[in-house]
Design a protein around this motif. Structure first.
Motif, mmCIF file in Angstrom:
data_model
loop_
_atom_site.group_PDB
_atom_site.id
_atom_site.type_symbol
_atom_site.label_atom_id
_atom_site.label_comp_id
_atom_site.label_asym_id
_atom_site.label_seq_id
_atom_site.Cartn_x
_atom_site.Cartn_y
_atom_site.Cartn_z
ATOM 1 N N ASP A 82 0.832 -1.213 0.000
ATOM 2 C CA ASP A 82 0.000 0.000 0.000
ATOM 3 C C ASP A 82 0.862 1.257 0.000
ATOM 4 O OD1 ASP A 82 -2.393 -1.401 -0.082
ATOM 5 O OD2 ASP A 82 -2.755 -1.270 2.074
ATOM 6 N N LEU A 83 1.954 1.235 0.763
ATOM 7 C CA LEU A 83 2.858 2.397 0.794
ATOM 8 C C LEU A 83 3.543 2.602 -0.556
ATOM 9 C CD1 LEU A 83 4.797 2.442 4.182
ATOM 10 C CD2 LEU A 83 2.955 3.933 3.433
ATOM 11 N N VAL A 84 4.095 1.527 -1.081
ATOM 12 C CA VAL A 84 4.822 1.602 -2.351
ATOM 13 C C VAL A 84 3.885 2.059 -3.470
ATOM 14 C CG1 VAL A 84 6.025 0.222 -4.111
ATOM 15 C CG2 VAL A 84 6.596 -0.068 -1.690
ATOM 16 N N ASN A 85 2.648 1.570 -3.459
ATOM 17 C CA ASN A 85 1.680 1.893 -4.509
ATOM 18 C C ASN A 85 0.926 3.200 -4.258
ATOM 19 O OD1 ASN A 85 2.315 -0.452 -5.929
ATOM 20 N ND2 ASN A 85 0.883 -1.659 -4.701
ATOM 21 N N GLY A 86 1.164 3.846 -3.128
ATOM 22 C CA GLY A 86 0.488 5.105 -2.839
ATOM 23 C C GLY A 86 -1.014 4.956 -2.646
ATOM 24 N N THR A 87 -1.437 3.806 -2.117
ATOM 25 C CA THR A 87 -2.860 3.504 -1.948
ATOM 26 C C THR A 87 -3.610 4.613 -1.205
ATOM 27 O OG1 THR A 87 -2.365 1.146 -1.970
ATOM 28 C CG2 THR A 87 -4.491 1.792 -1.025
ATOM 29 N N PHE A 88 -2.972 5.208 -0.198
ATOM 30 C CA PHE A 88 -3.657 6.217 0.609
ATOM 31 C C PHE A 88 -3.145 7.643 0.340
ATOM 32 C CE2 PHE A 88 -3.838 2.171 2.932
ATOM 33 C CZ PHE A 88 -5.219 1.995 2.916
#
Length: 190
Positions: free
Chosen positions: A124-130
């Protein structure tokens, strides 16, 4: 007909509060996890929540100052990710305690310390989910006139002055008096 995946509901920062949901005073801060001033004032916020237990609820909004704090945006995303498991406040405090170590790998370690169990946390961090949630906070802060952090609002009113315990207490006491004046009027109409 192919099955459609249910859209995941994301708990937004504006929906995350610490303290009693029925508290008459809402203290909202726009801050940055790499900021020394925000880290210092986080201790003041803890004191306020303890002193005004049941009377104040706290909402932290992200205002990463990316020109000077390159890791603040990802730290904000990490806090939102932790909030999805009900671990916002734990992660929030861990991030301030470790504000000099907010790289992606460190954030994963901090999440474990905060009690986050998600196996997708790093993805989620790597993909910028938030990322959008943090950006929405930043935009709202700008729209409200926030120029630097920490910036506080008490029941929607921008707090002017240095955010010390004494100064915030005076403003909170005034907001509590205002809220008490409104309650009897509402009861009279009933």
């Amino acid at each position: 007909m192919p099955l459609r995946k249910e859209a995941e509901v994301i708990i937004e920062p504006k929906e995350i509060f610490v303290g009693s949901k029925d508290a008459p005073v809402t203290l909202m801060e726009f801050g940055d996890y790499e900021s020394e001033a925000c880290a210092r004032v986080n201790e003041v916020v803890k004191q306020v929540l303890e002193e005004y237990d049941g009377k104040v609820r706290f909402n932290f909004r992200h205002f990463p100052q990316t020109r000077i704090h390159q890791r603040a945006l990802k730290a904000g995303e990490a806090a939102v990710a932790a909030a999805q498991e009900g671990k916002f406040w734990e992660m929030h405090n861990v991030l301030f305690e470790n504000r000099h170590s907010l790289g992606t790998t460190s954030l994963k370690l901090h999440s474990k310390e905060a009690g986050v169990k998600s196996k997708k946390f790093l993805d989620d961090l790597v993909n910028g989910t938030f990322g959008w949630q943090v950006q929405d906070d930043l935009k709202e802060g700008i729209d409200l006139g926030v120029k630097e952090v920490p910036a506080f609002f008490i029941n929607g009113e921008m707090f002017k002055g240095k955010p010390t315990f004494a100064n915030l207490s005076v403003a909170i006491d005034a907001a509590l008096k205002k809220s008490k004046k409104k309650v009897p009027a509402a009861r009279q109409r009933a």
